[in-house]
Design a protein around this motif. Structure first.
Motif, PDB file in Angstrom:
ATOM      1  N   ASP A  41      31.967  38.635  16.326  1.00 30.46           N
ATOM      2  CA  ASP A  41      32.482  38.865  15.467  1.00 30.46           C
ATOM      3  C   ASP A  41      31.775  38.621  13.240  1.00 30.46           C
ATOM      4  OD1 ASP A  41      35.543  37.015  17.148  1.00 30.46           O
ATOM      5  OD2 ASP A  41      34.351  38.758  17.060  1.00 30.46           O
ATOM      6  N   ALA A  42      32.815  39.599  13.131  1.00 29.85           N
ATOM      7  CA  ALA A  42      31.648  40.005  11.647  1.00 29.85           C
ATOM      8  C   ALA A  42      32.636  38.467  11.296  1.00 29.85           C
ATOM      9  CB  ALA A  42      32.273  40.990  11.049  1.00 29.85           C
ATOM     10  N   GLY A  43      31.632  37.669  10.149  1.00 23.86           N
ATOM     11  CA  GLY A  43      32.473  36.727   8.926  1.00 23.86           C
ATOM     12  C   GLY A  43      33.385  37.083   7.926  1.00 23.86           C
ATOM     13  N   ILE A  44      35.029  37.393   8.412  1.00 22.39           N
ATOM     14  CA  ILE A  44      35.336  37.712   7.657  1.00 22.39           C
ATOM     15  C   ILE A  44      36.852  36.703   7.519  1.00 22.39           C
ATOM     16  CG2 ILE A  44      37.335  39.481   6.467  1.00 22.39           C
ATOM     17  CD1 ILE A  44      35.360  41.611   8.620  1.00 22.39           C
ATOM     18  N   THR A  45      37.037  36.110   6.567  1.00 17.37           N
ATOM     19  CA  THR A  45      38.258  35.888   6.614  1.00 17.37           C
ATOM     20  C   THR A  45      39.384  36.014   5.603  1.00 17.37           C
ATOM     21  OG1 THR A  45      36.760  33.575   5.196  1.00 17.37           O
ATOM     22  CG2 THR A  45      37.266  32.854   7.365  1.00 17.37           C
ATOM     23  N   GLN A  46      40.385  35.411   5.379  1.00 19.58           N
ATOM     24  CA  GLN A  46      41.751  36.393   5.028  1.00 19.58           C
ATOM     25  C   GLN A  46      42.406  34.553   4.916  1.00 19.58           C
ATOM     26  OE1 GLN A  46      42.657  39.802   7.199  1.00 19.58           O
ATOM     27  NE2 GLN A  46      43.990  39.656   5.469  1.00 19.58           N
ATOM     28  N   SER A  47      42.576  34.808   3.671  1.00 22.12           N
ATOM     29  CA  SER A  47      43.814  33.241   3.249  1.00 22.12           C
ATOM     30  C   SER A  47      44.487  33.861   2.357  1.00 22.12           C
ATOM     31  CB  SER A  47      42.534  32.038   2.560  1.00 22.12           C
ATOM     32  OG  SER A  47      42.117  32.365   1.621  1.00 22.12           O
ATOM     33  N   PRO A  48      46.247  33.213   2.047  1.00 19.16           N
ATOM     34  CA  PRO A  48      46.719  32.554   3.469  1.00 19.16           C
ATOM     35  C   PRO A  48      47.067  33.199   4.531  1.00 19.16           C
ATOM     36  CG  PRO A  48      48.372  32.635   1.421  1.00 19.16           C
ATOM     37  CD  PRO A  48      47.263  33.625   0.981  1.00 19.16           C
ATOM     38  N   THR A  90      30.222  39.441  -4.806  1.00 20.94           N
ATOM     39  CA  THR A  90      29.840  40.642  -3.170  1.00 20.94           C
ATOM     40  C   THR A  90      30.989  39.676  -2.325  1.00 20.94           C
ATOM     41  OG1 THR A  90      27.748  40.904  -3.433  1.00 20.94           O
ATOM     42  CG2 THR A  90      28.742  41.051  -1.203  1.00 20.94           C
ATOM     43  N   GLU A  91      30.743  38.788  -1.657  1.00 20.83           N
ATOM     44  CA  GLU A  91      31.380  38.068  -0.586  1.00 20.83           C
ATOM     45  C   GLU A  91      32.766  37.919  -0.821  1.00 20.83           C
ATOM     46  OE1 GLU A  91      29.066  36.310  -2.114  1.00 20.83           O
ATOM     47  OE2 GLU A  91      29.447  34.166  -2.533  1.00 20.83           O
ATOM     48  N   ASP A  92      33.232  38.245  -2.039  1.00 18.02           N
ATOM     49  CA  ASP A  92      35.408  37.834  -2.529  1.00 18.02           C
ATOM     50  C   ASP A  92      35.687  39.107  -2.762  1.00 18.02           C
ATOM     51  OD1 ASP A  92      34.906  34.514  -2.971  1.00 18.02           O
ATOM     52  OD2 ASP A  92      35.179  35.078  -1.362  1.00 18.02           O
ATOM     53  N   PHE A  93      37.007  39.149  -2.254  1.00 17.78           N
ATOM     54  CA  PHE A  93      37.969  41.065  -3.045  1.00 17.78           C
ATOM     55  C   PHE A  93      39.281  40.364  -2.619  1.00 17.78           C
ATOM     56  CE2 PHE A  93      39.023  44.559  -3.891  1.00 17.78           C
ATOM     57  CZ  PHE A  93      39.058  45.279  -3.205  1.00 17.78           C
ATOM     58  N   LEU A  94      39.768  39.783  -4.452  1.00 16.78           N
ATOM     59  CA  LEU A  94      41.061  39.582  -3.919  1.00 16.78           C
ATOM     60  C   LEU A  94      41.607  40.814  -4.200  1.00 16.78           C
ATOM     61  CD1 LEU A  94      40.537  36.297  -6.270  1.00 16.78           C
ATOM     62  CD2 LEU A  94      40.202  36.611  -4.810  1.00 16.78           C
ATOM     63  N   LEU A  95      43.500  40.401  -3.988  1.00 15.66           N
ATOM     64  CA  LEU A  95      44.419  41.060  -3.499  1.00 15.66           C
ATOM     65  C   LEU A  95      45.136  40.332  -4.796  1.00 15.66           C
ATOM     66  CD1 LEU A  95      46.060  44.484  -2.880  1.00 15.66           C
ATOM     67  CD2 LEU A  95      47.129  42.831  -1.085  1.00 15.66           C
ATOM     68  N   ARG A 141      43.328  36.062  -0.600  1.00 20.19           N
ATOM     69  CA  ARG A 141      41.746  36.417  -0.256  1.00 20.19           C
ATOM     70  C   ARG A 141      41.368  37.083   0.753  1.00 20.19           C
ATOM     71  NH1 ARG A 141      37.743  31.581   0.219  1.00 20.19           N
ATOM     72  NH2 ARG A 141      36.260  32.346  -1.488  1.00 20.19           N
ATOM     73  N   CYS A 142      40.100  37.785   0.948  1.00 20.68           N
ATOM     74  CA  CYS A 142      39.084  38.275   1.501  1.00 20.68           C
ATOM     75  C   CYS A 142      38.110  37.797   1.243  1.00 20.68           C
ATOM     76  CB  CYS A 142      39.519  39.478   1.992  1.00 20.68           C
ATOM     77  SG  CYS A 142      38.288  39.873   3.002  1.00 20.68           S
ATOM     78  N   HIS A 143      37.380  36.700   2.219  1.00 22.07           N
ATOM     79  CA  HIS A 143      36.292  36.351   2.424  1.00 22.07           C
ATOM     80  C   HIS A 143      34.929  36.715   3.320  1.00 22.07           C
ATOM     81  CE1 HIS A 143      33.000  33.673   0.556  1.00 22.07           C
ATOM     82  NE2 HIS A 143      32.935  32.853   1.984  1.00 22.07           N
ATOM     83  N   GLN A 144      33.966  37.471   2.716  1.00 22.14           N
ATOM     84  CA  GLN A 144      32.585  37.565   4.062  1.00 22.14           C
ATOM     85  C   GLN A 144      31.554  37.259   3.953  1.00 22.14           C
ATOM     86  OE1 GLN A 144      30.522  41.041   3.710  1.00 22.14           O
ATOM     87  NE2 GLN A 144      30.947  42.020   1.377  1.00 22.14           N
ATOM     88  N   THR A 145      31.209  36.806   4.858  1.00 14.95           N
ATOM     89  CA  THR A 145      29.692  36.308   4.985  1.00 14.95           C
ATOM     90  C   THR A 145      28.185  37.738   5.627  1.00 14.95           C
ATOM     91  OG1 THR A 145      30.047  35.229   7.245  1.00 14.95           O
ATOM     92  CG2 THR A 145      30.499  33.798   5.395  1.00 14.95           C
ATOM     93  N   TYR A 159      48.705  42.073   6.045  1.00 12.04           N
ATOM     94  CA  TYR A 159      47.730  42.607   4.865  1.00 12.04           C
ATOM     95  C   TYR A 159      46.299  42.177   5.922  1.00 12.04           C
ATOM     96  CZ  TYR A 159      51.259  43.469   1.358  1.00 12.04           C
ATOM     97  OH  TYR A 159      52.323  43.515   0.036  1.00 12.04           O
ATOM     98  N   PHE A 160      45.572  43.749   6.327  1.00 12.41           N
ATOM     99  CA  PHE A 160      44.875  42.790   6.436  1.00 12.41           C
ATOM    100  C   PHE A 160      43.168  43.527   5.327  1.00 12.41           C
ATOM    101  CE2 PHE A 160      45.565  42.320  11.048  1.00 12.41           C
ATOM    102  CZ  PHE A 160      46.282  42.326  10.901  1.00 12.41           C
ATOM    103  N   CYS A 161      41.986  42.578   5.345  1.00 10.53           N
ATOM    104  CA  CYS A 161      41.181  43.358   4.449  1.00 10.53           C
ATOM    105  C   CYS A 161      39.856  43.553   6.015  1.00 10.53           C
ATOM    106  CB  CYS A 161      40.143  41.528   3.898  1.00 10.53           C
ATOM    107  SG  CYS A 161      38.651  41.749   3.644  1.00 10.53           S
ATOM    108  N   ALA A 162      38.876  44.355   4.932  1.00 17.64           N
ATOM    109  CA  ALA A 162      38.061  45.223   5.884  1.00 17.64           C
ATOM    110  C   ALA A 162      37.185  45.514   5.336  1.00 17.64           C
ATOM    111  CB  ALA A 162      38.436  46.547   6.771  1.00 17.64           C
ATOM    112  N   ILE A 163      35.573  45.014   6.325  1.00 17.41           N
ATOM    113  CA  ILE A 163      34.574  45.452   5.282  1.00 17.41           C
ATOM    114  C   ILE A 163      33.978  46.682   6.016  1.00 17.41           C
ATOM    115  CG2 ILE A 163      34.392  42.891   4.616  1.00 17.41           C
ATOM    116  CD1 ILE A 163      32.019  42.202   6.811  1.00 17.41           C
TER     117      ILE A 163
END
Lengths: 114, 112
Positions: free
Chosen positions: A1-8, A71-76, A22-26, A89-93
């Motif tokens: 799985d791609a390393g993507i987390t969303q919070s909250p 690079t790793e963070d994208f805020l909405l 927040r969307c965070h990718q590794t 809400y979904f984040c994608a990379i």
């Protein structure tokens, strides 16, 4: 799985309050996206980013802003939440190769605006 | 504005049956992807088709891209309960900046 987390993962807020997701990718992927998913509308693109500090509007950008300072963070951000912004809400990379690149999605954030 | 239609919207079948879902548009696409989304999760890519007329198989799933690259179909043979989910087609318009557009999806339920 791609390393993507969303919070909250879940948030309930009141009309008129500011909200930041927040969307965070590794994965060090260049492209990042924010979508909303609503019954009867499917997935709709809100904003996307093609690099640090490089963002552009999608189909349903009104009422939303984004930022990408690294690079790793994208805020909405919803500056002043409205009930019509109740959604999932979904984040994608993606890696950014035009034509065939895969989008990897995060687990989603369920936002309720009362 | 791209007009993208997926049909049927809902499909409820018994285990072992075959089914086909469709993704149609009047626009030409440079490529098309199919995703599956399970409840409470994000979509996951199943396949990408690029060439008109292309057919790809993934176990019991067969994907076809139309000759004119305006439509696609997904056929499932001998459906199983594990196939239950929302199937989304996501074409990439010719000349676009590279972003995908997503159909509204077909919600499939396979009963044991």
């Amino acid at each position: 799985d791609a390393g993507i987390t969303q919070s909250p993962r879940h948030k309930v807020t009141e009309t008129g309050t500011p909200v930041t997701l927040r969307c965070h990718q590794t994965e060090n992927h260049r492209y990042m996206y924010w979508y909303r998913q609503d019954p009867g509308h499917g997935l709709r693109l809100i904003h996307y980013s093609y690099g640090v500090k490089d963002t552009d509007k999608g189909e349903v950008s009104d009422g939303y802003s984004v930022s990408r300072s690294k690079t790793e963070d994208f805020l909405l951000t919803l500056e002043s939440a409205t009930s019509s912004q109740t959604s999932v809400y979904f984040c994608a990379i993606s890696g950014g190769l035009a034509g065939t690149d895969t989008q990897y999605f995060g687990p989603g954030t369920r936002l309720t605006v009362l | 504005t791209q007009l993208l239609e997926q049909s049927p919207q809902f499909l409820s079948i018994q285990e072992g049956e075959n089914l086909t879902v469709y993704c149609n548009s009047s626009s030409v696409f440079s490529s098309l992807q199919w995703y599956r989304q399970e409840p409470g999760e994000g979509p996951v890519l199943l396949v990408t088709v690029v060439t008109g007329g292309e057919v790809k198989k993934l176990k019991r799933l067969t994907f076809q891209f139309g000759d004119a690259r305006k439509d696609s179909s997904l056929h499932i043979t001998a459906a199983q309960p594990g196939d239950t989910g929302l199937y989304l087609c996501a074409p990439r318009p010719v000349g676009s900046q590279g972003n995908l557009i997503f159909g509204k999806g077909t919600k499939l339920s396979v009963k044991p």
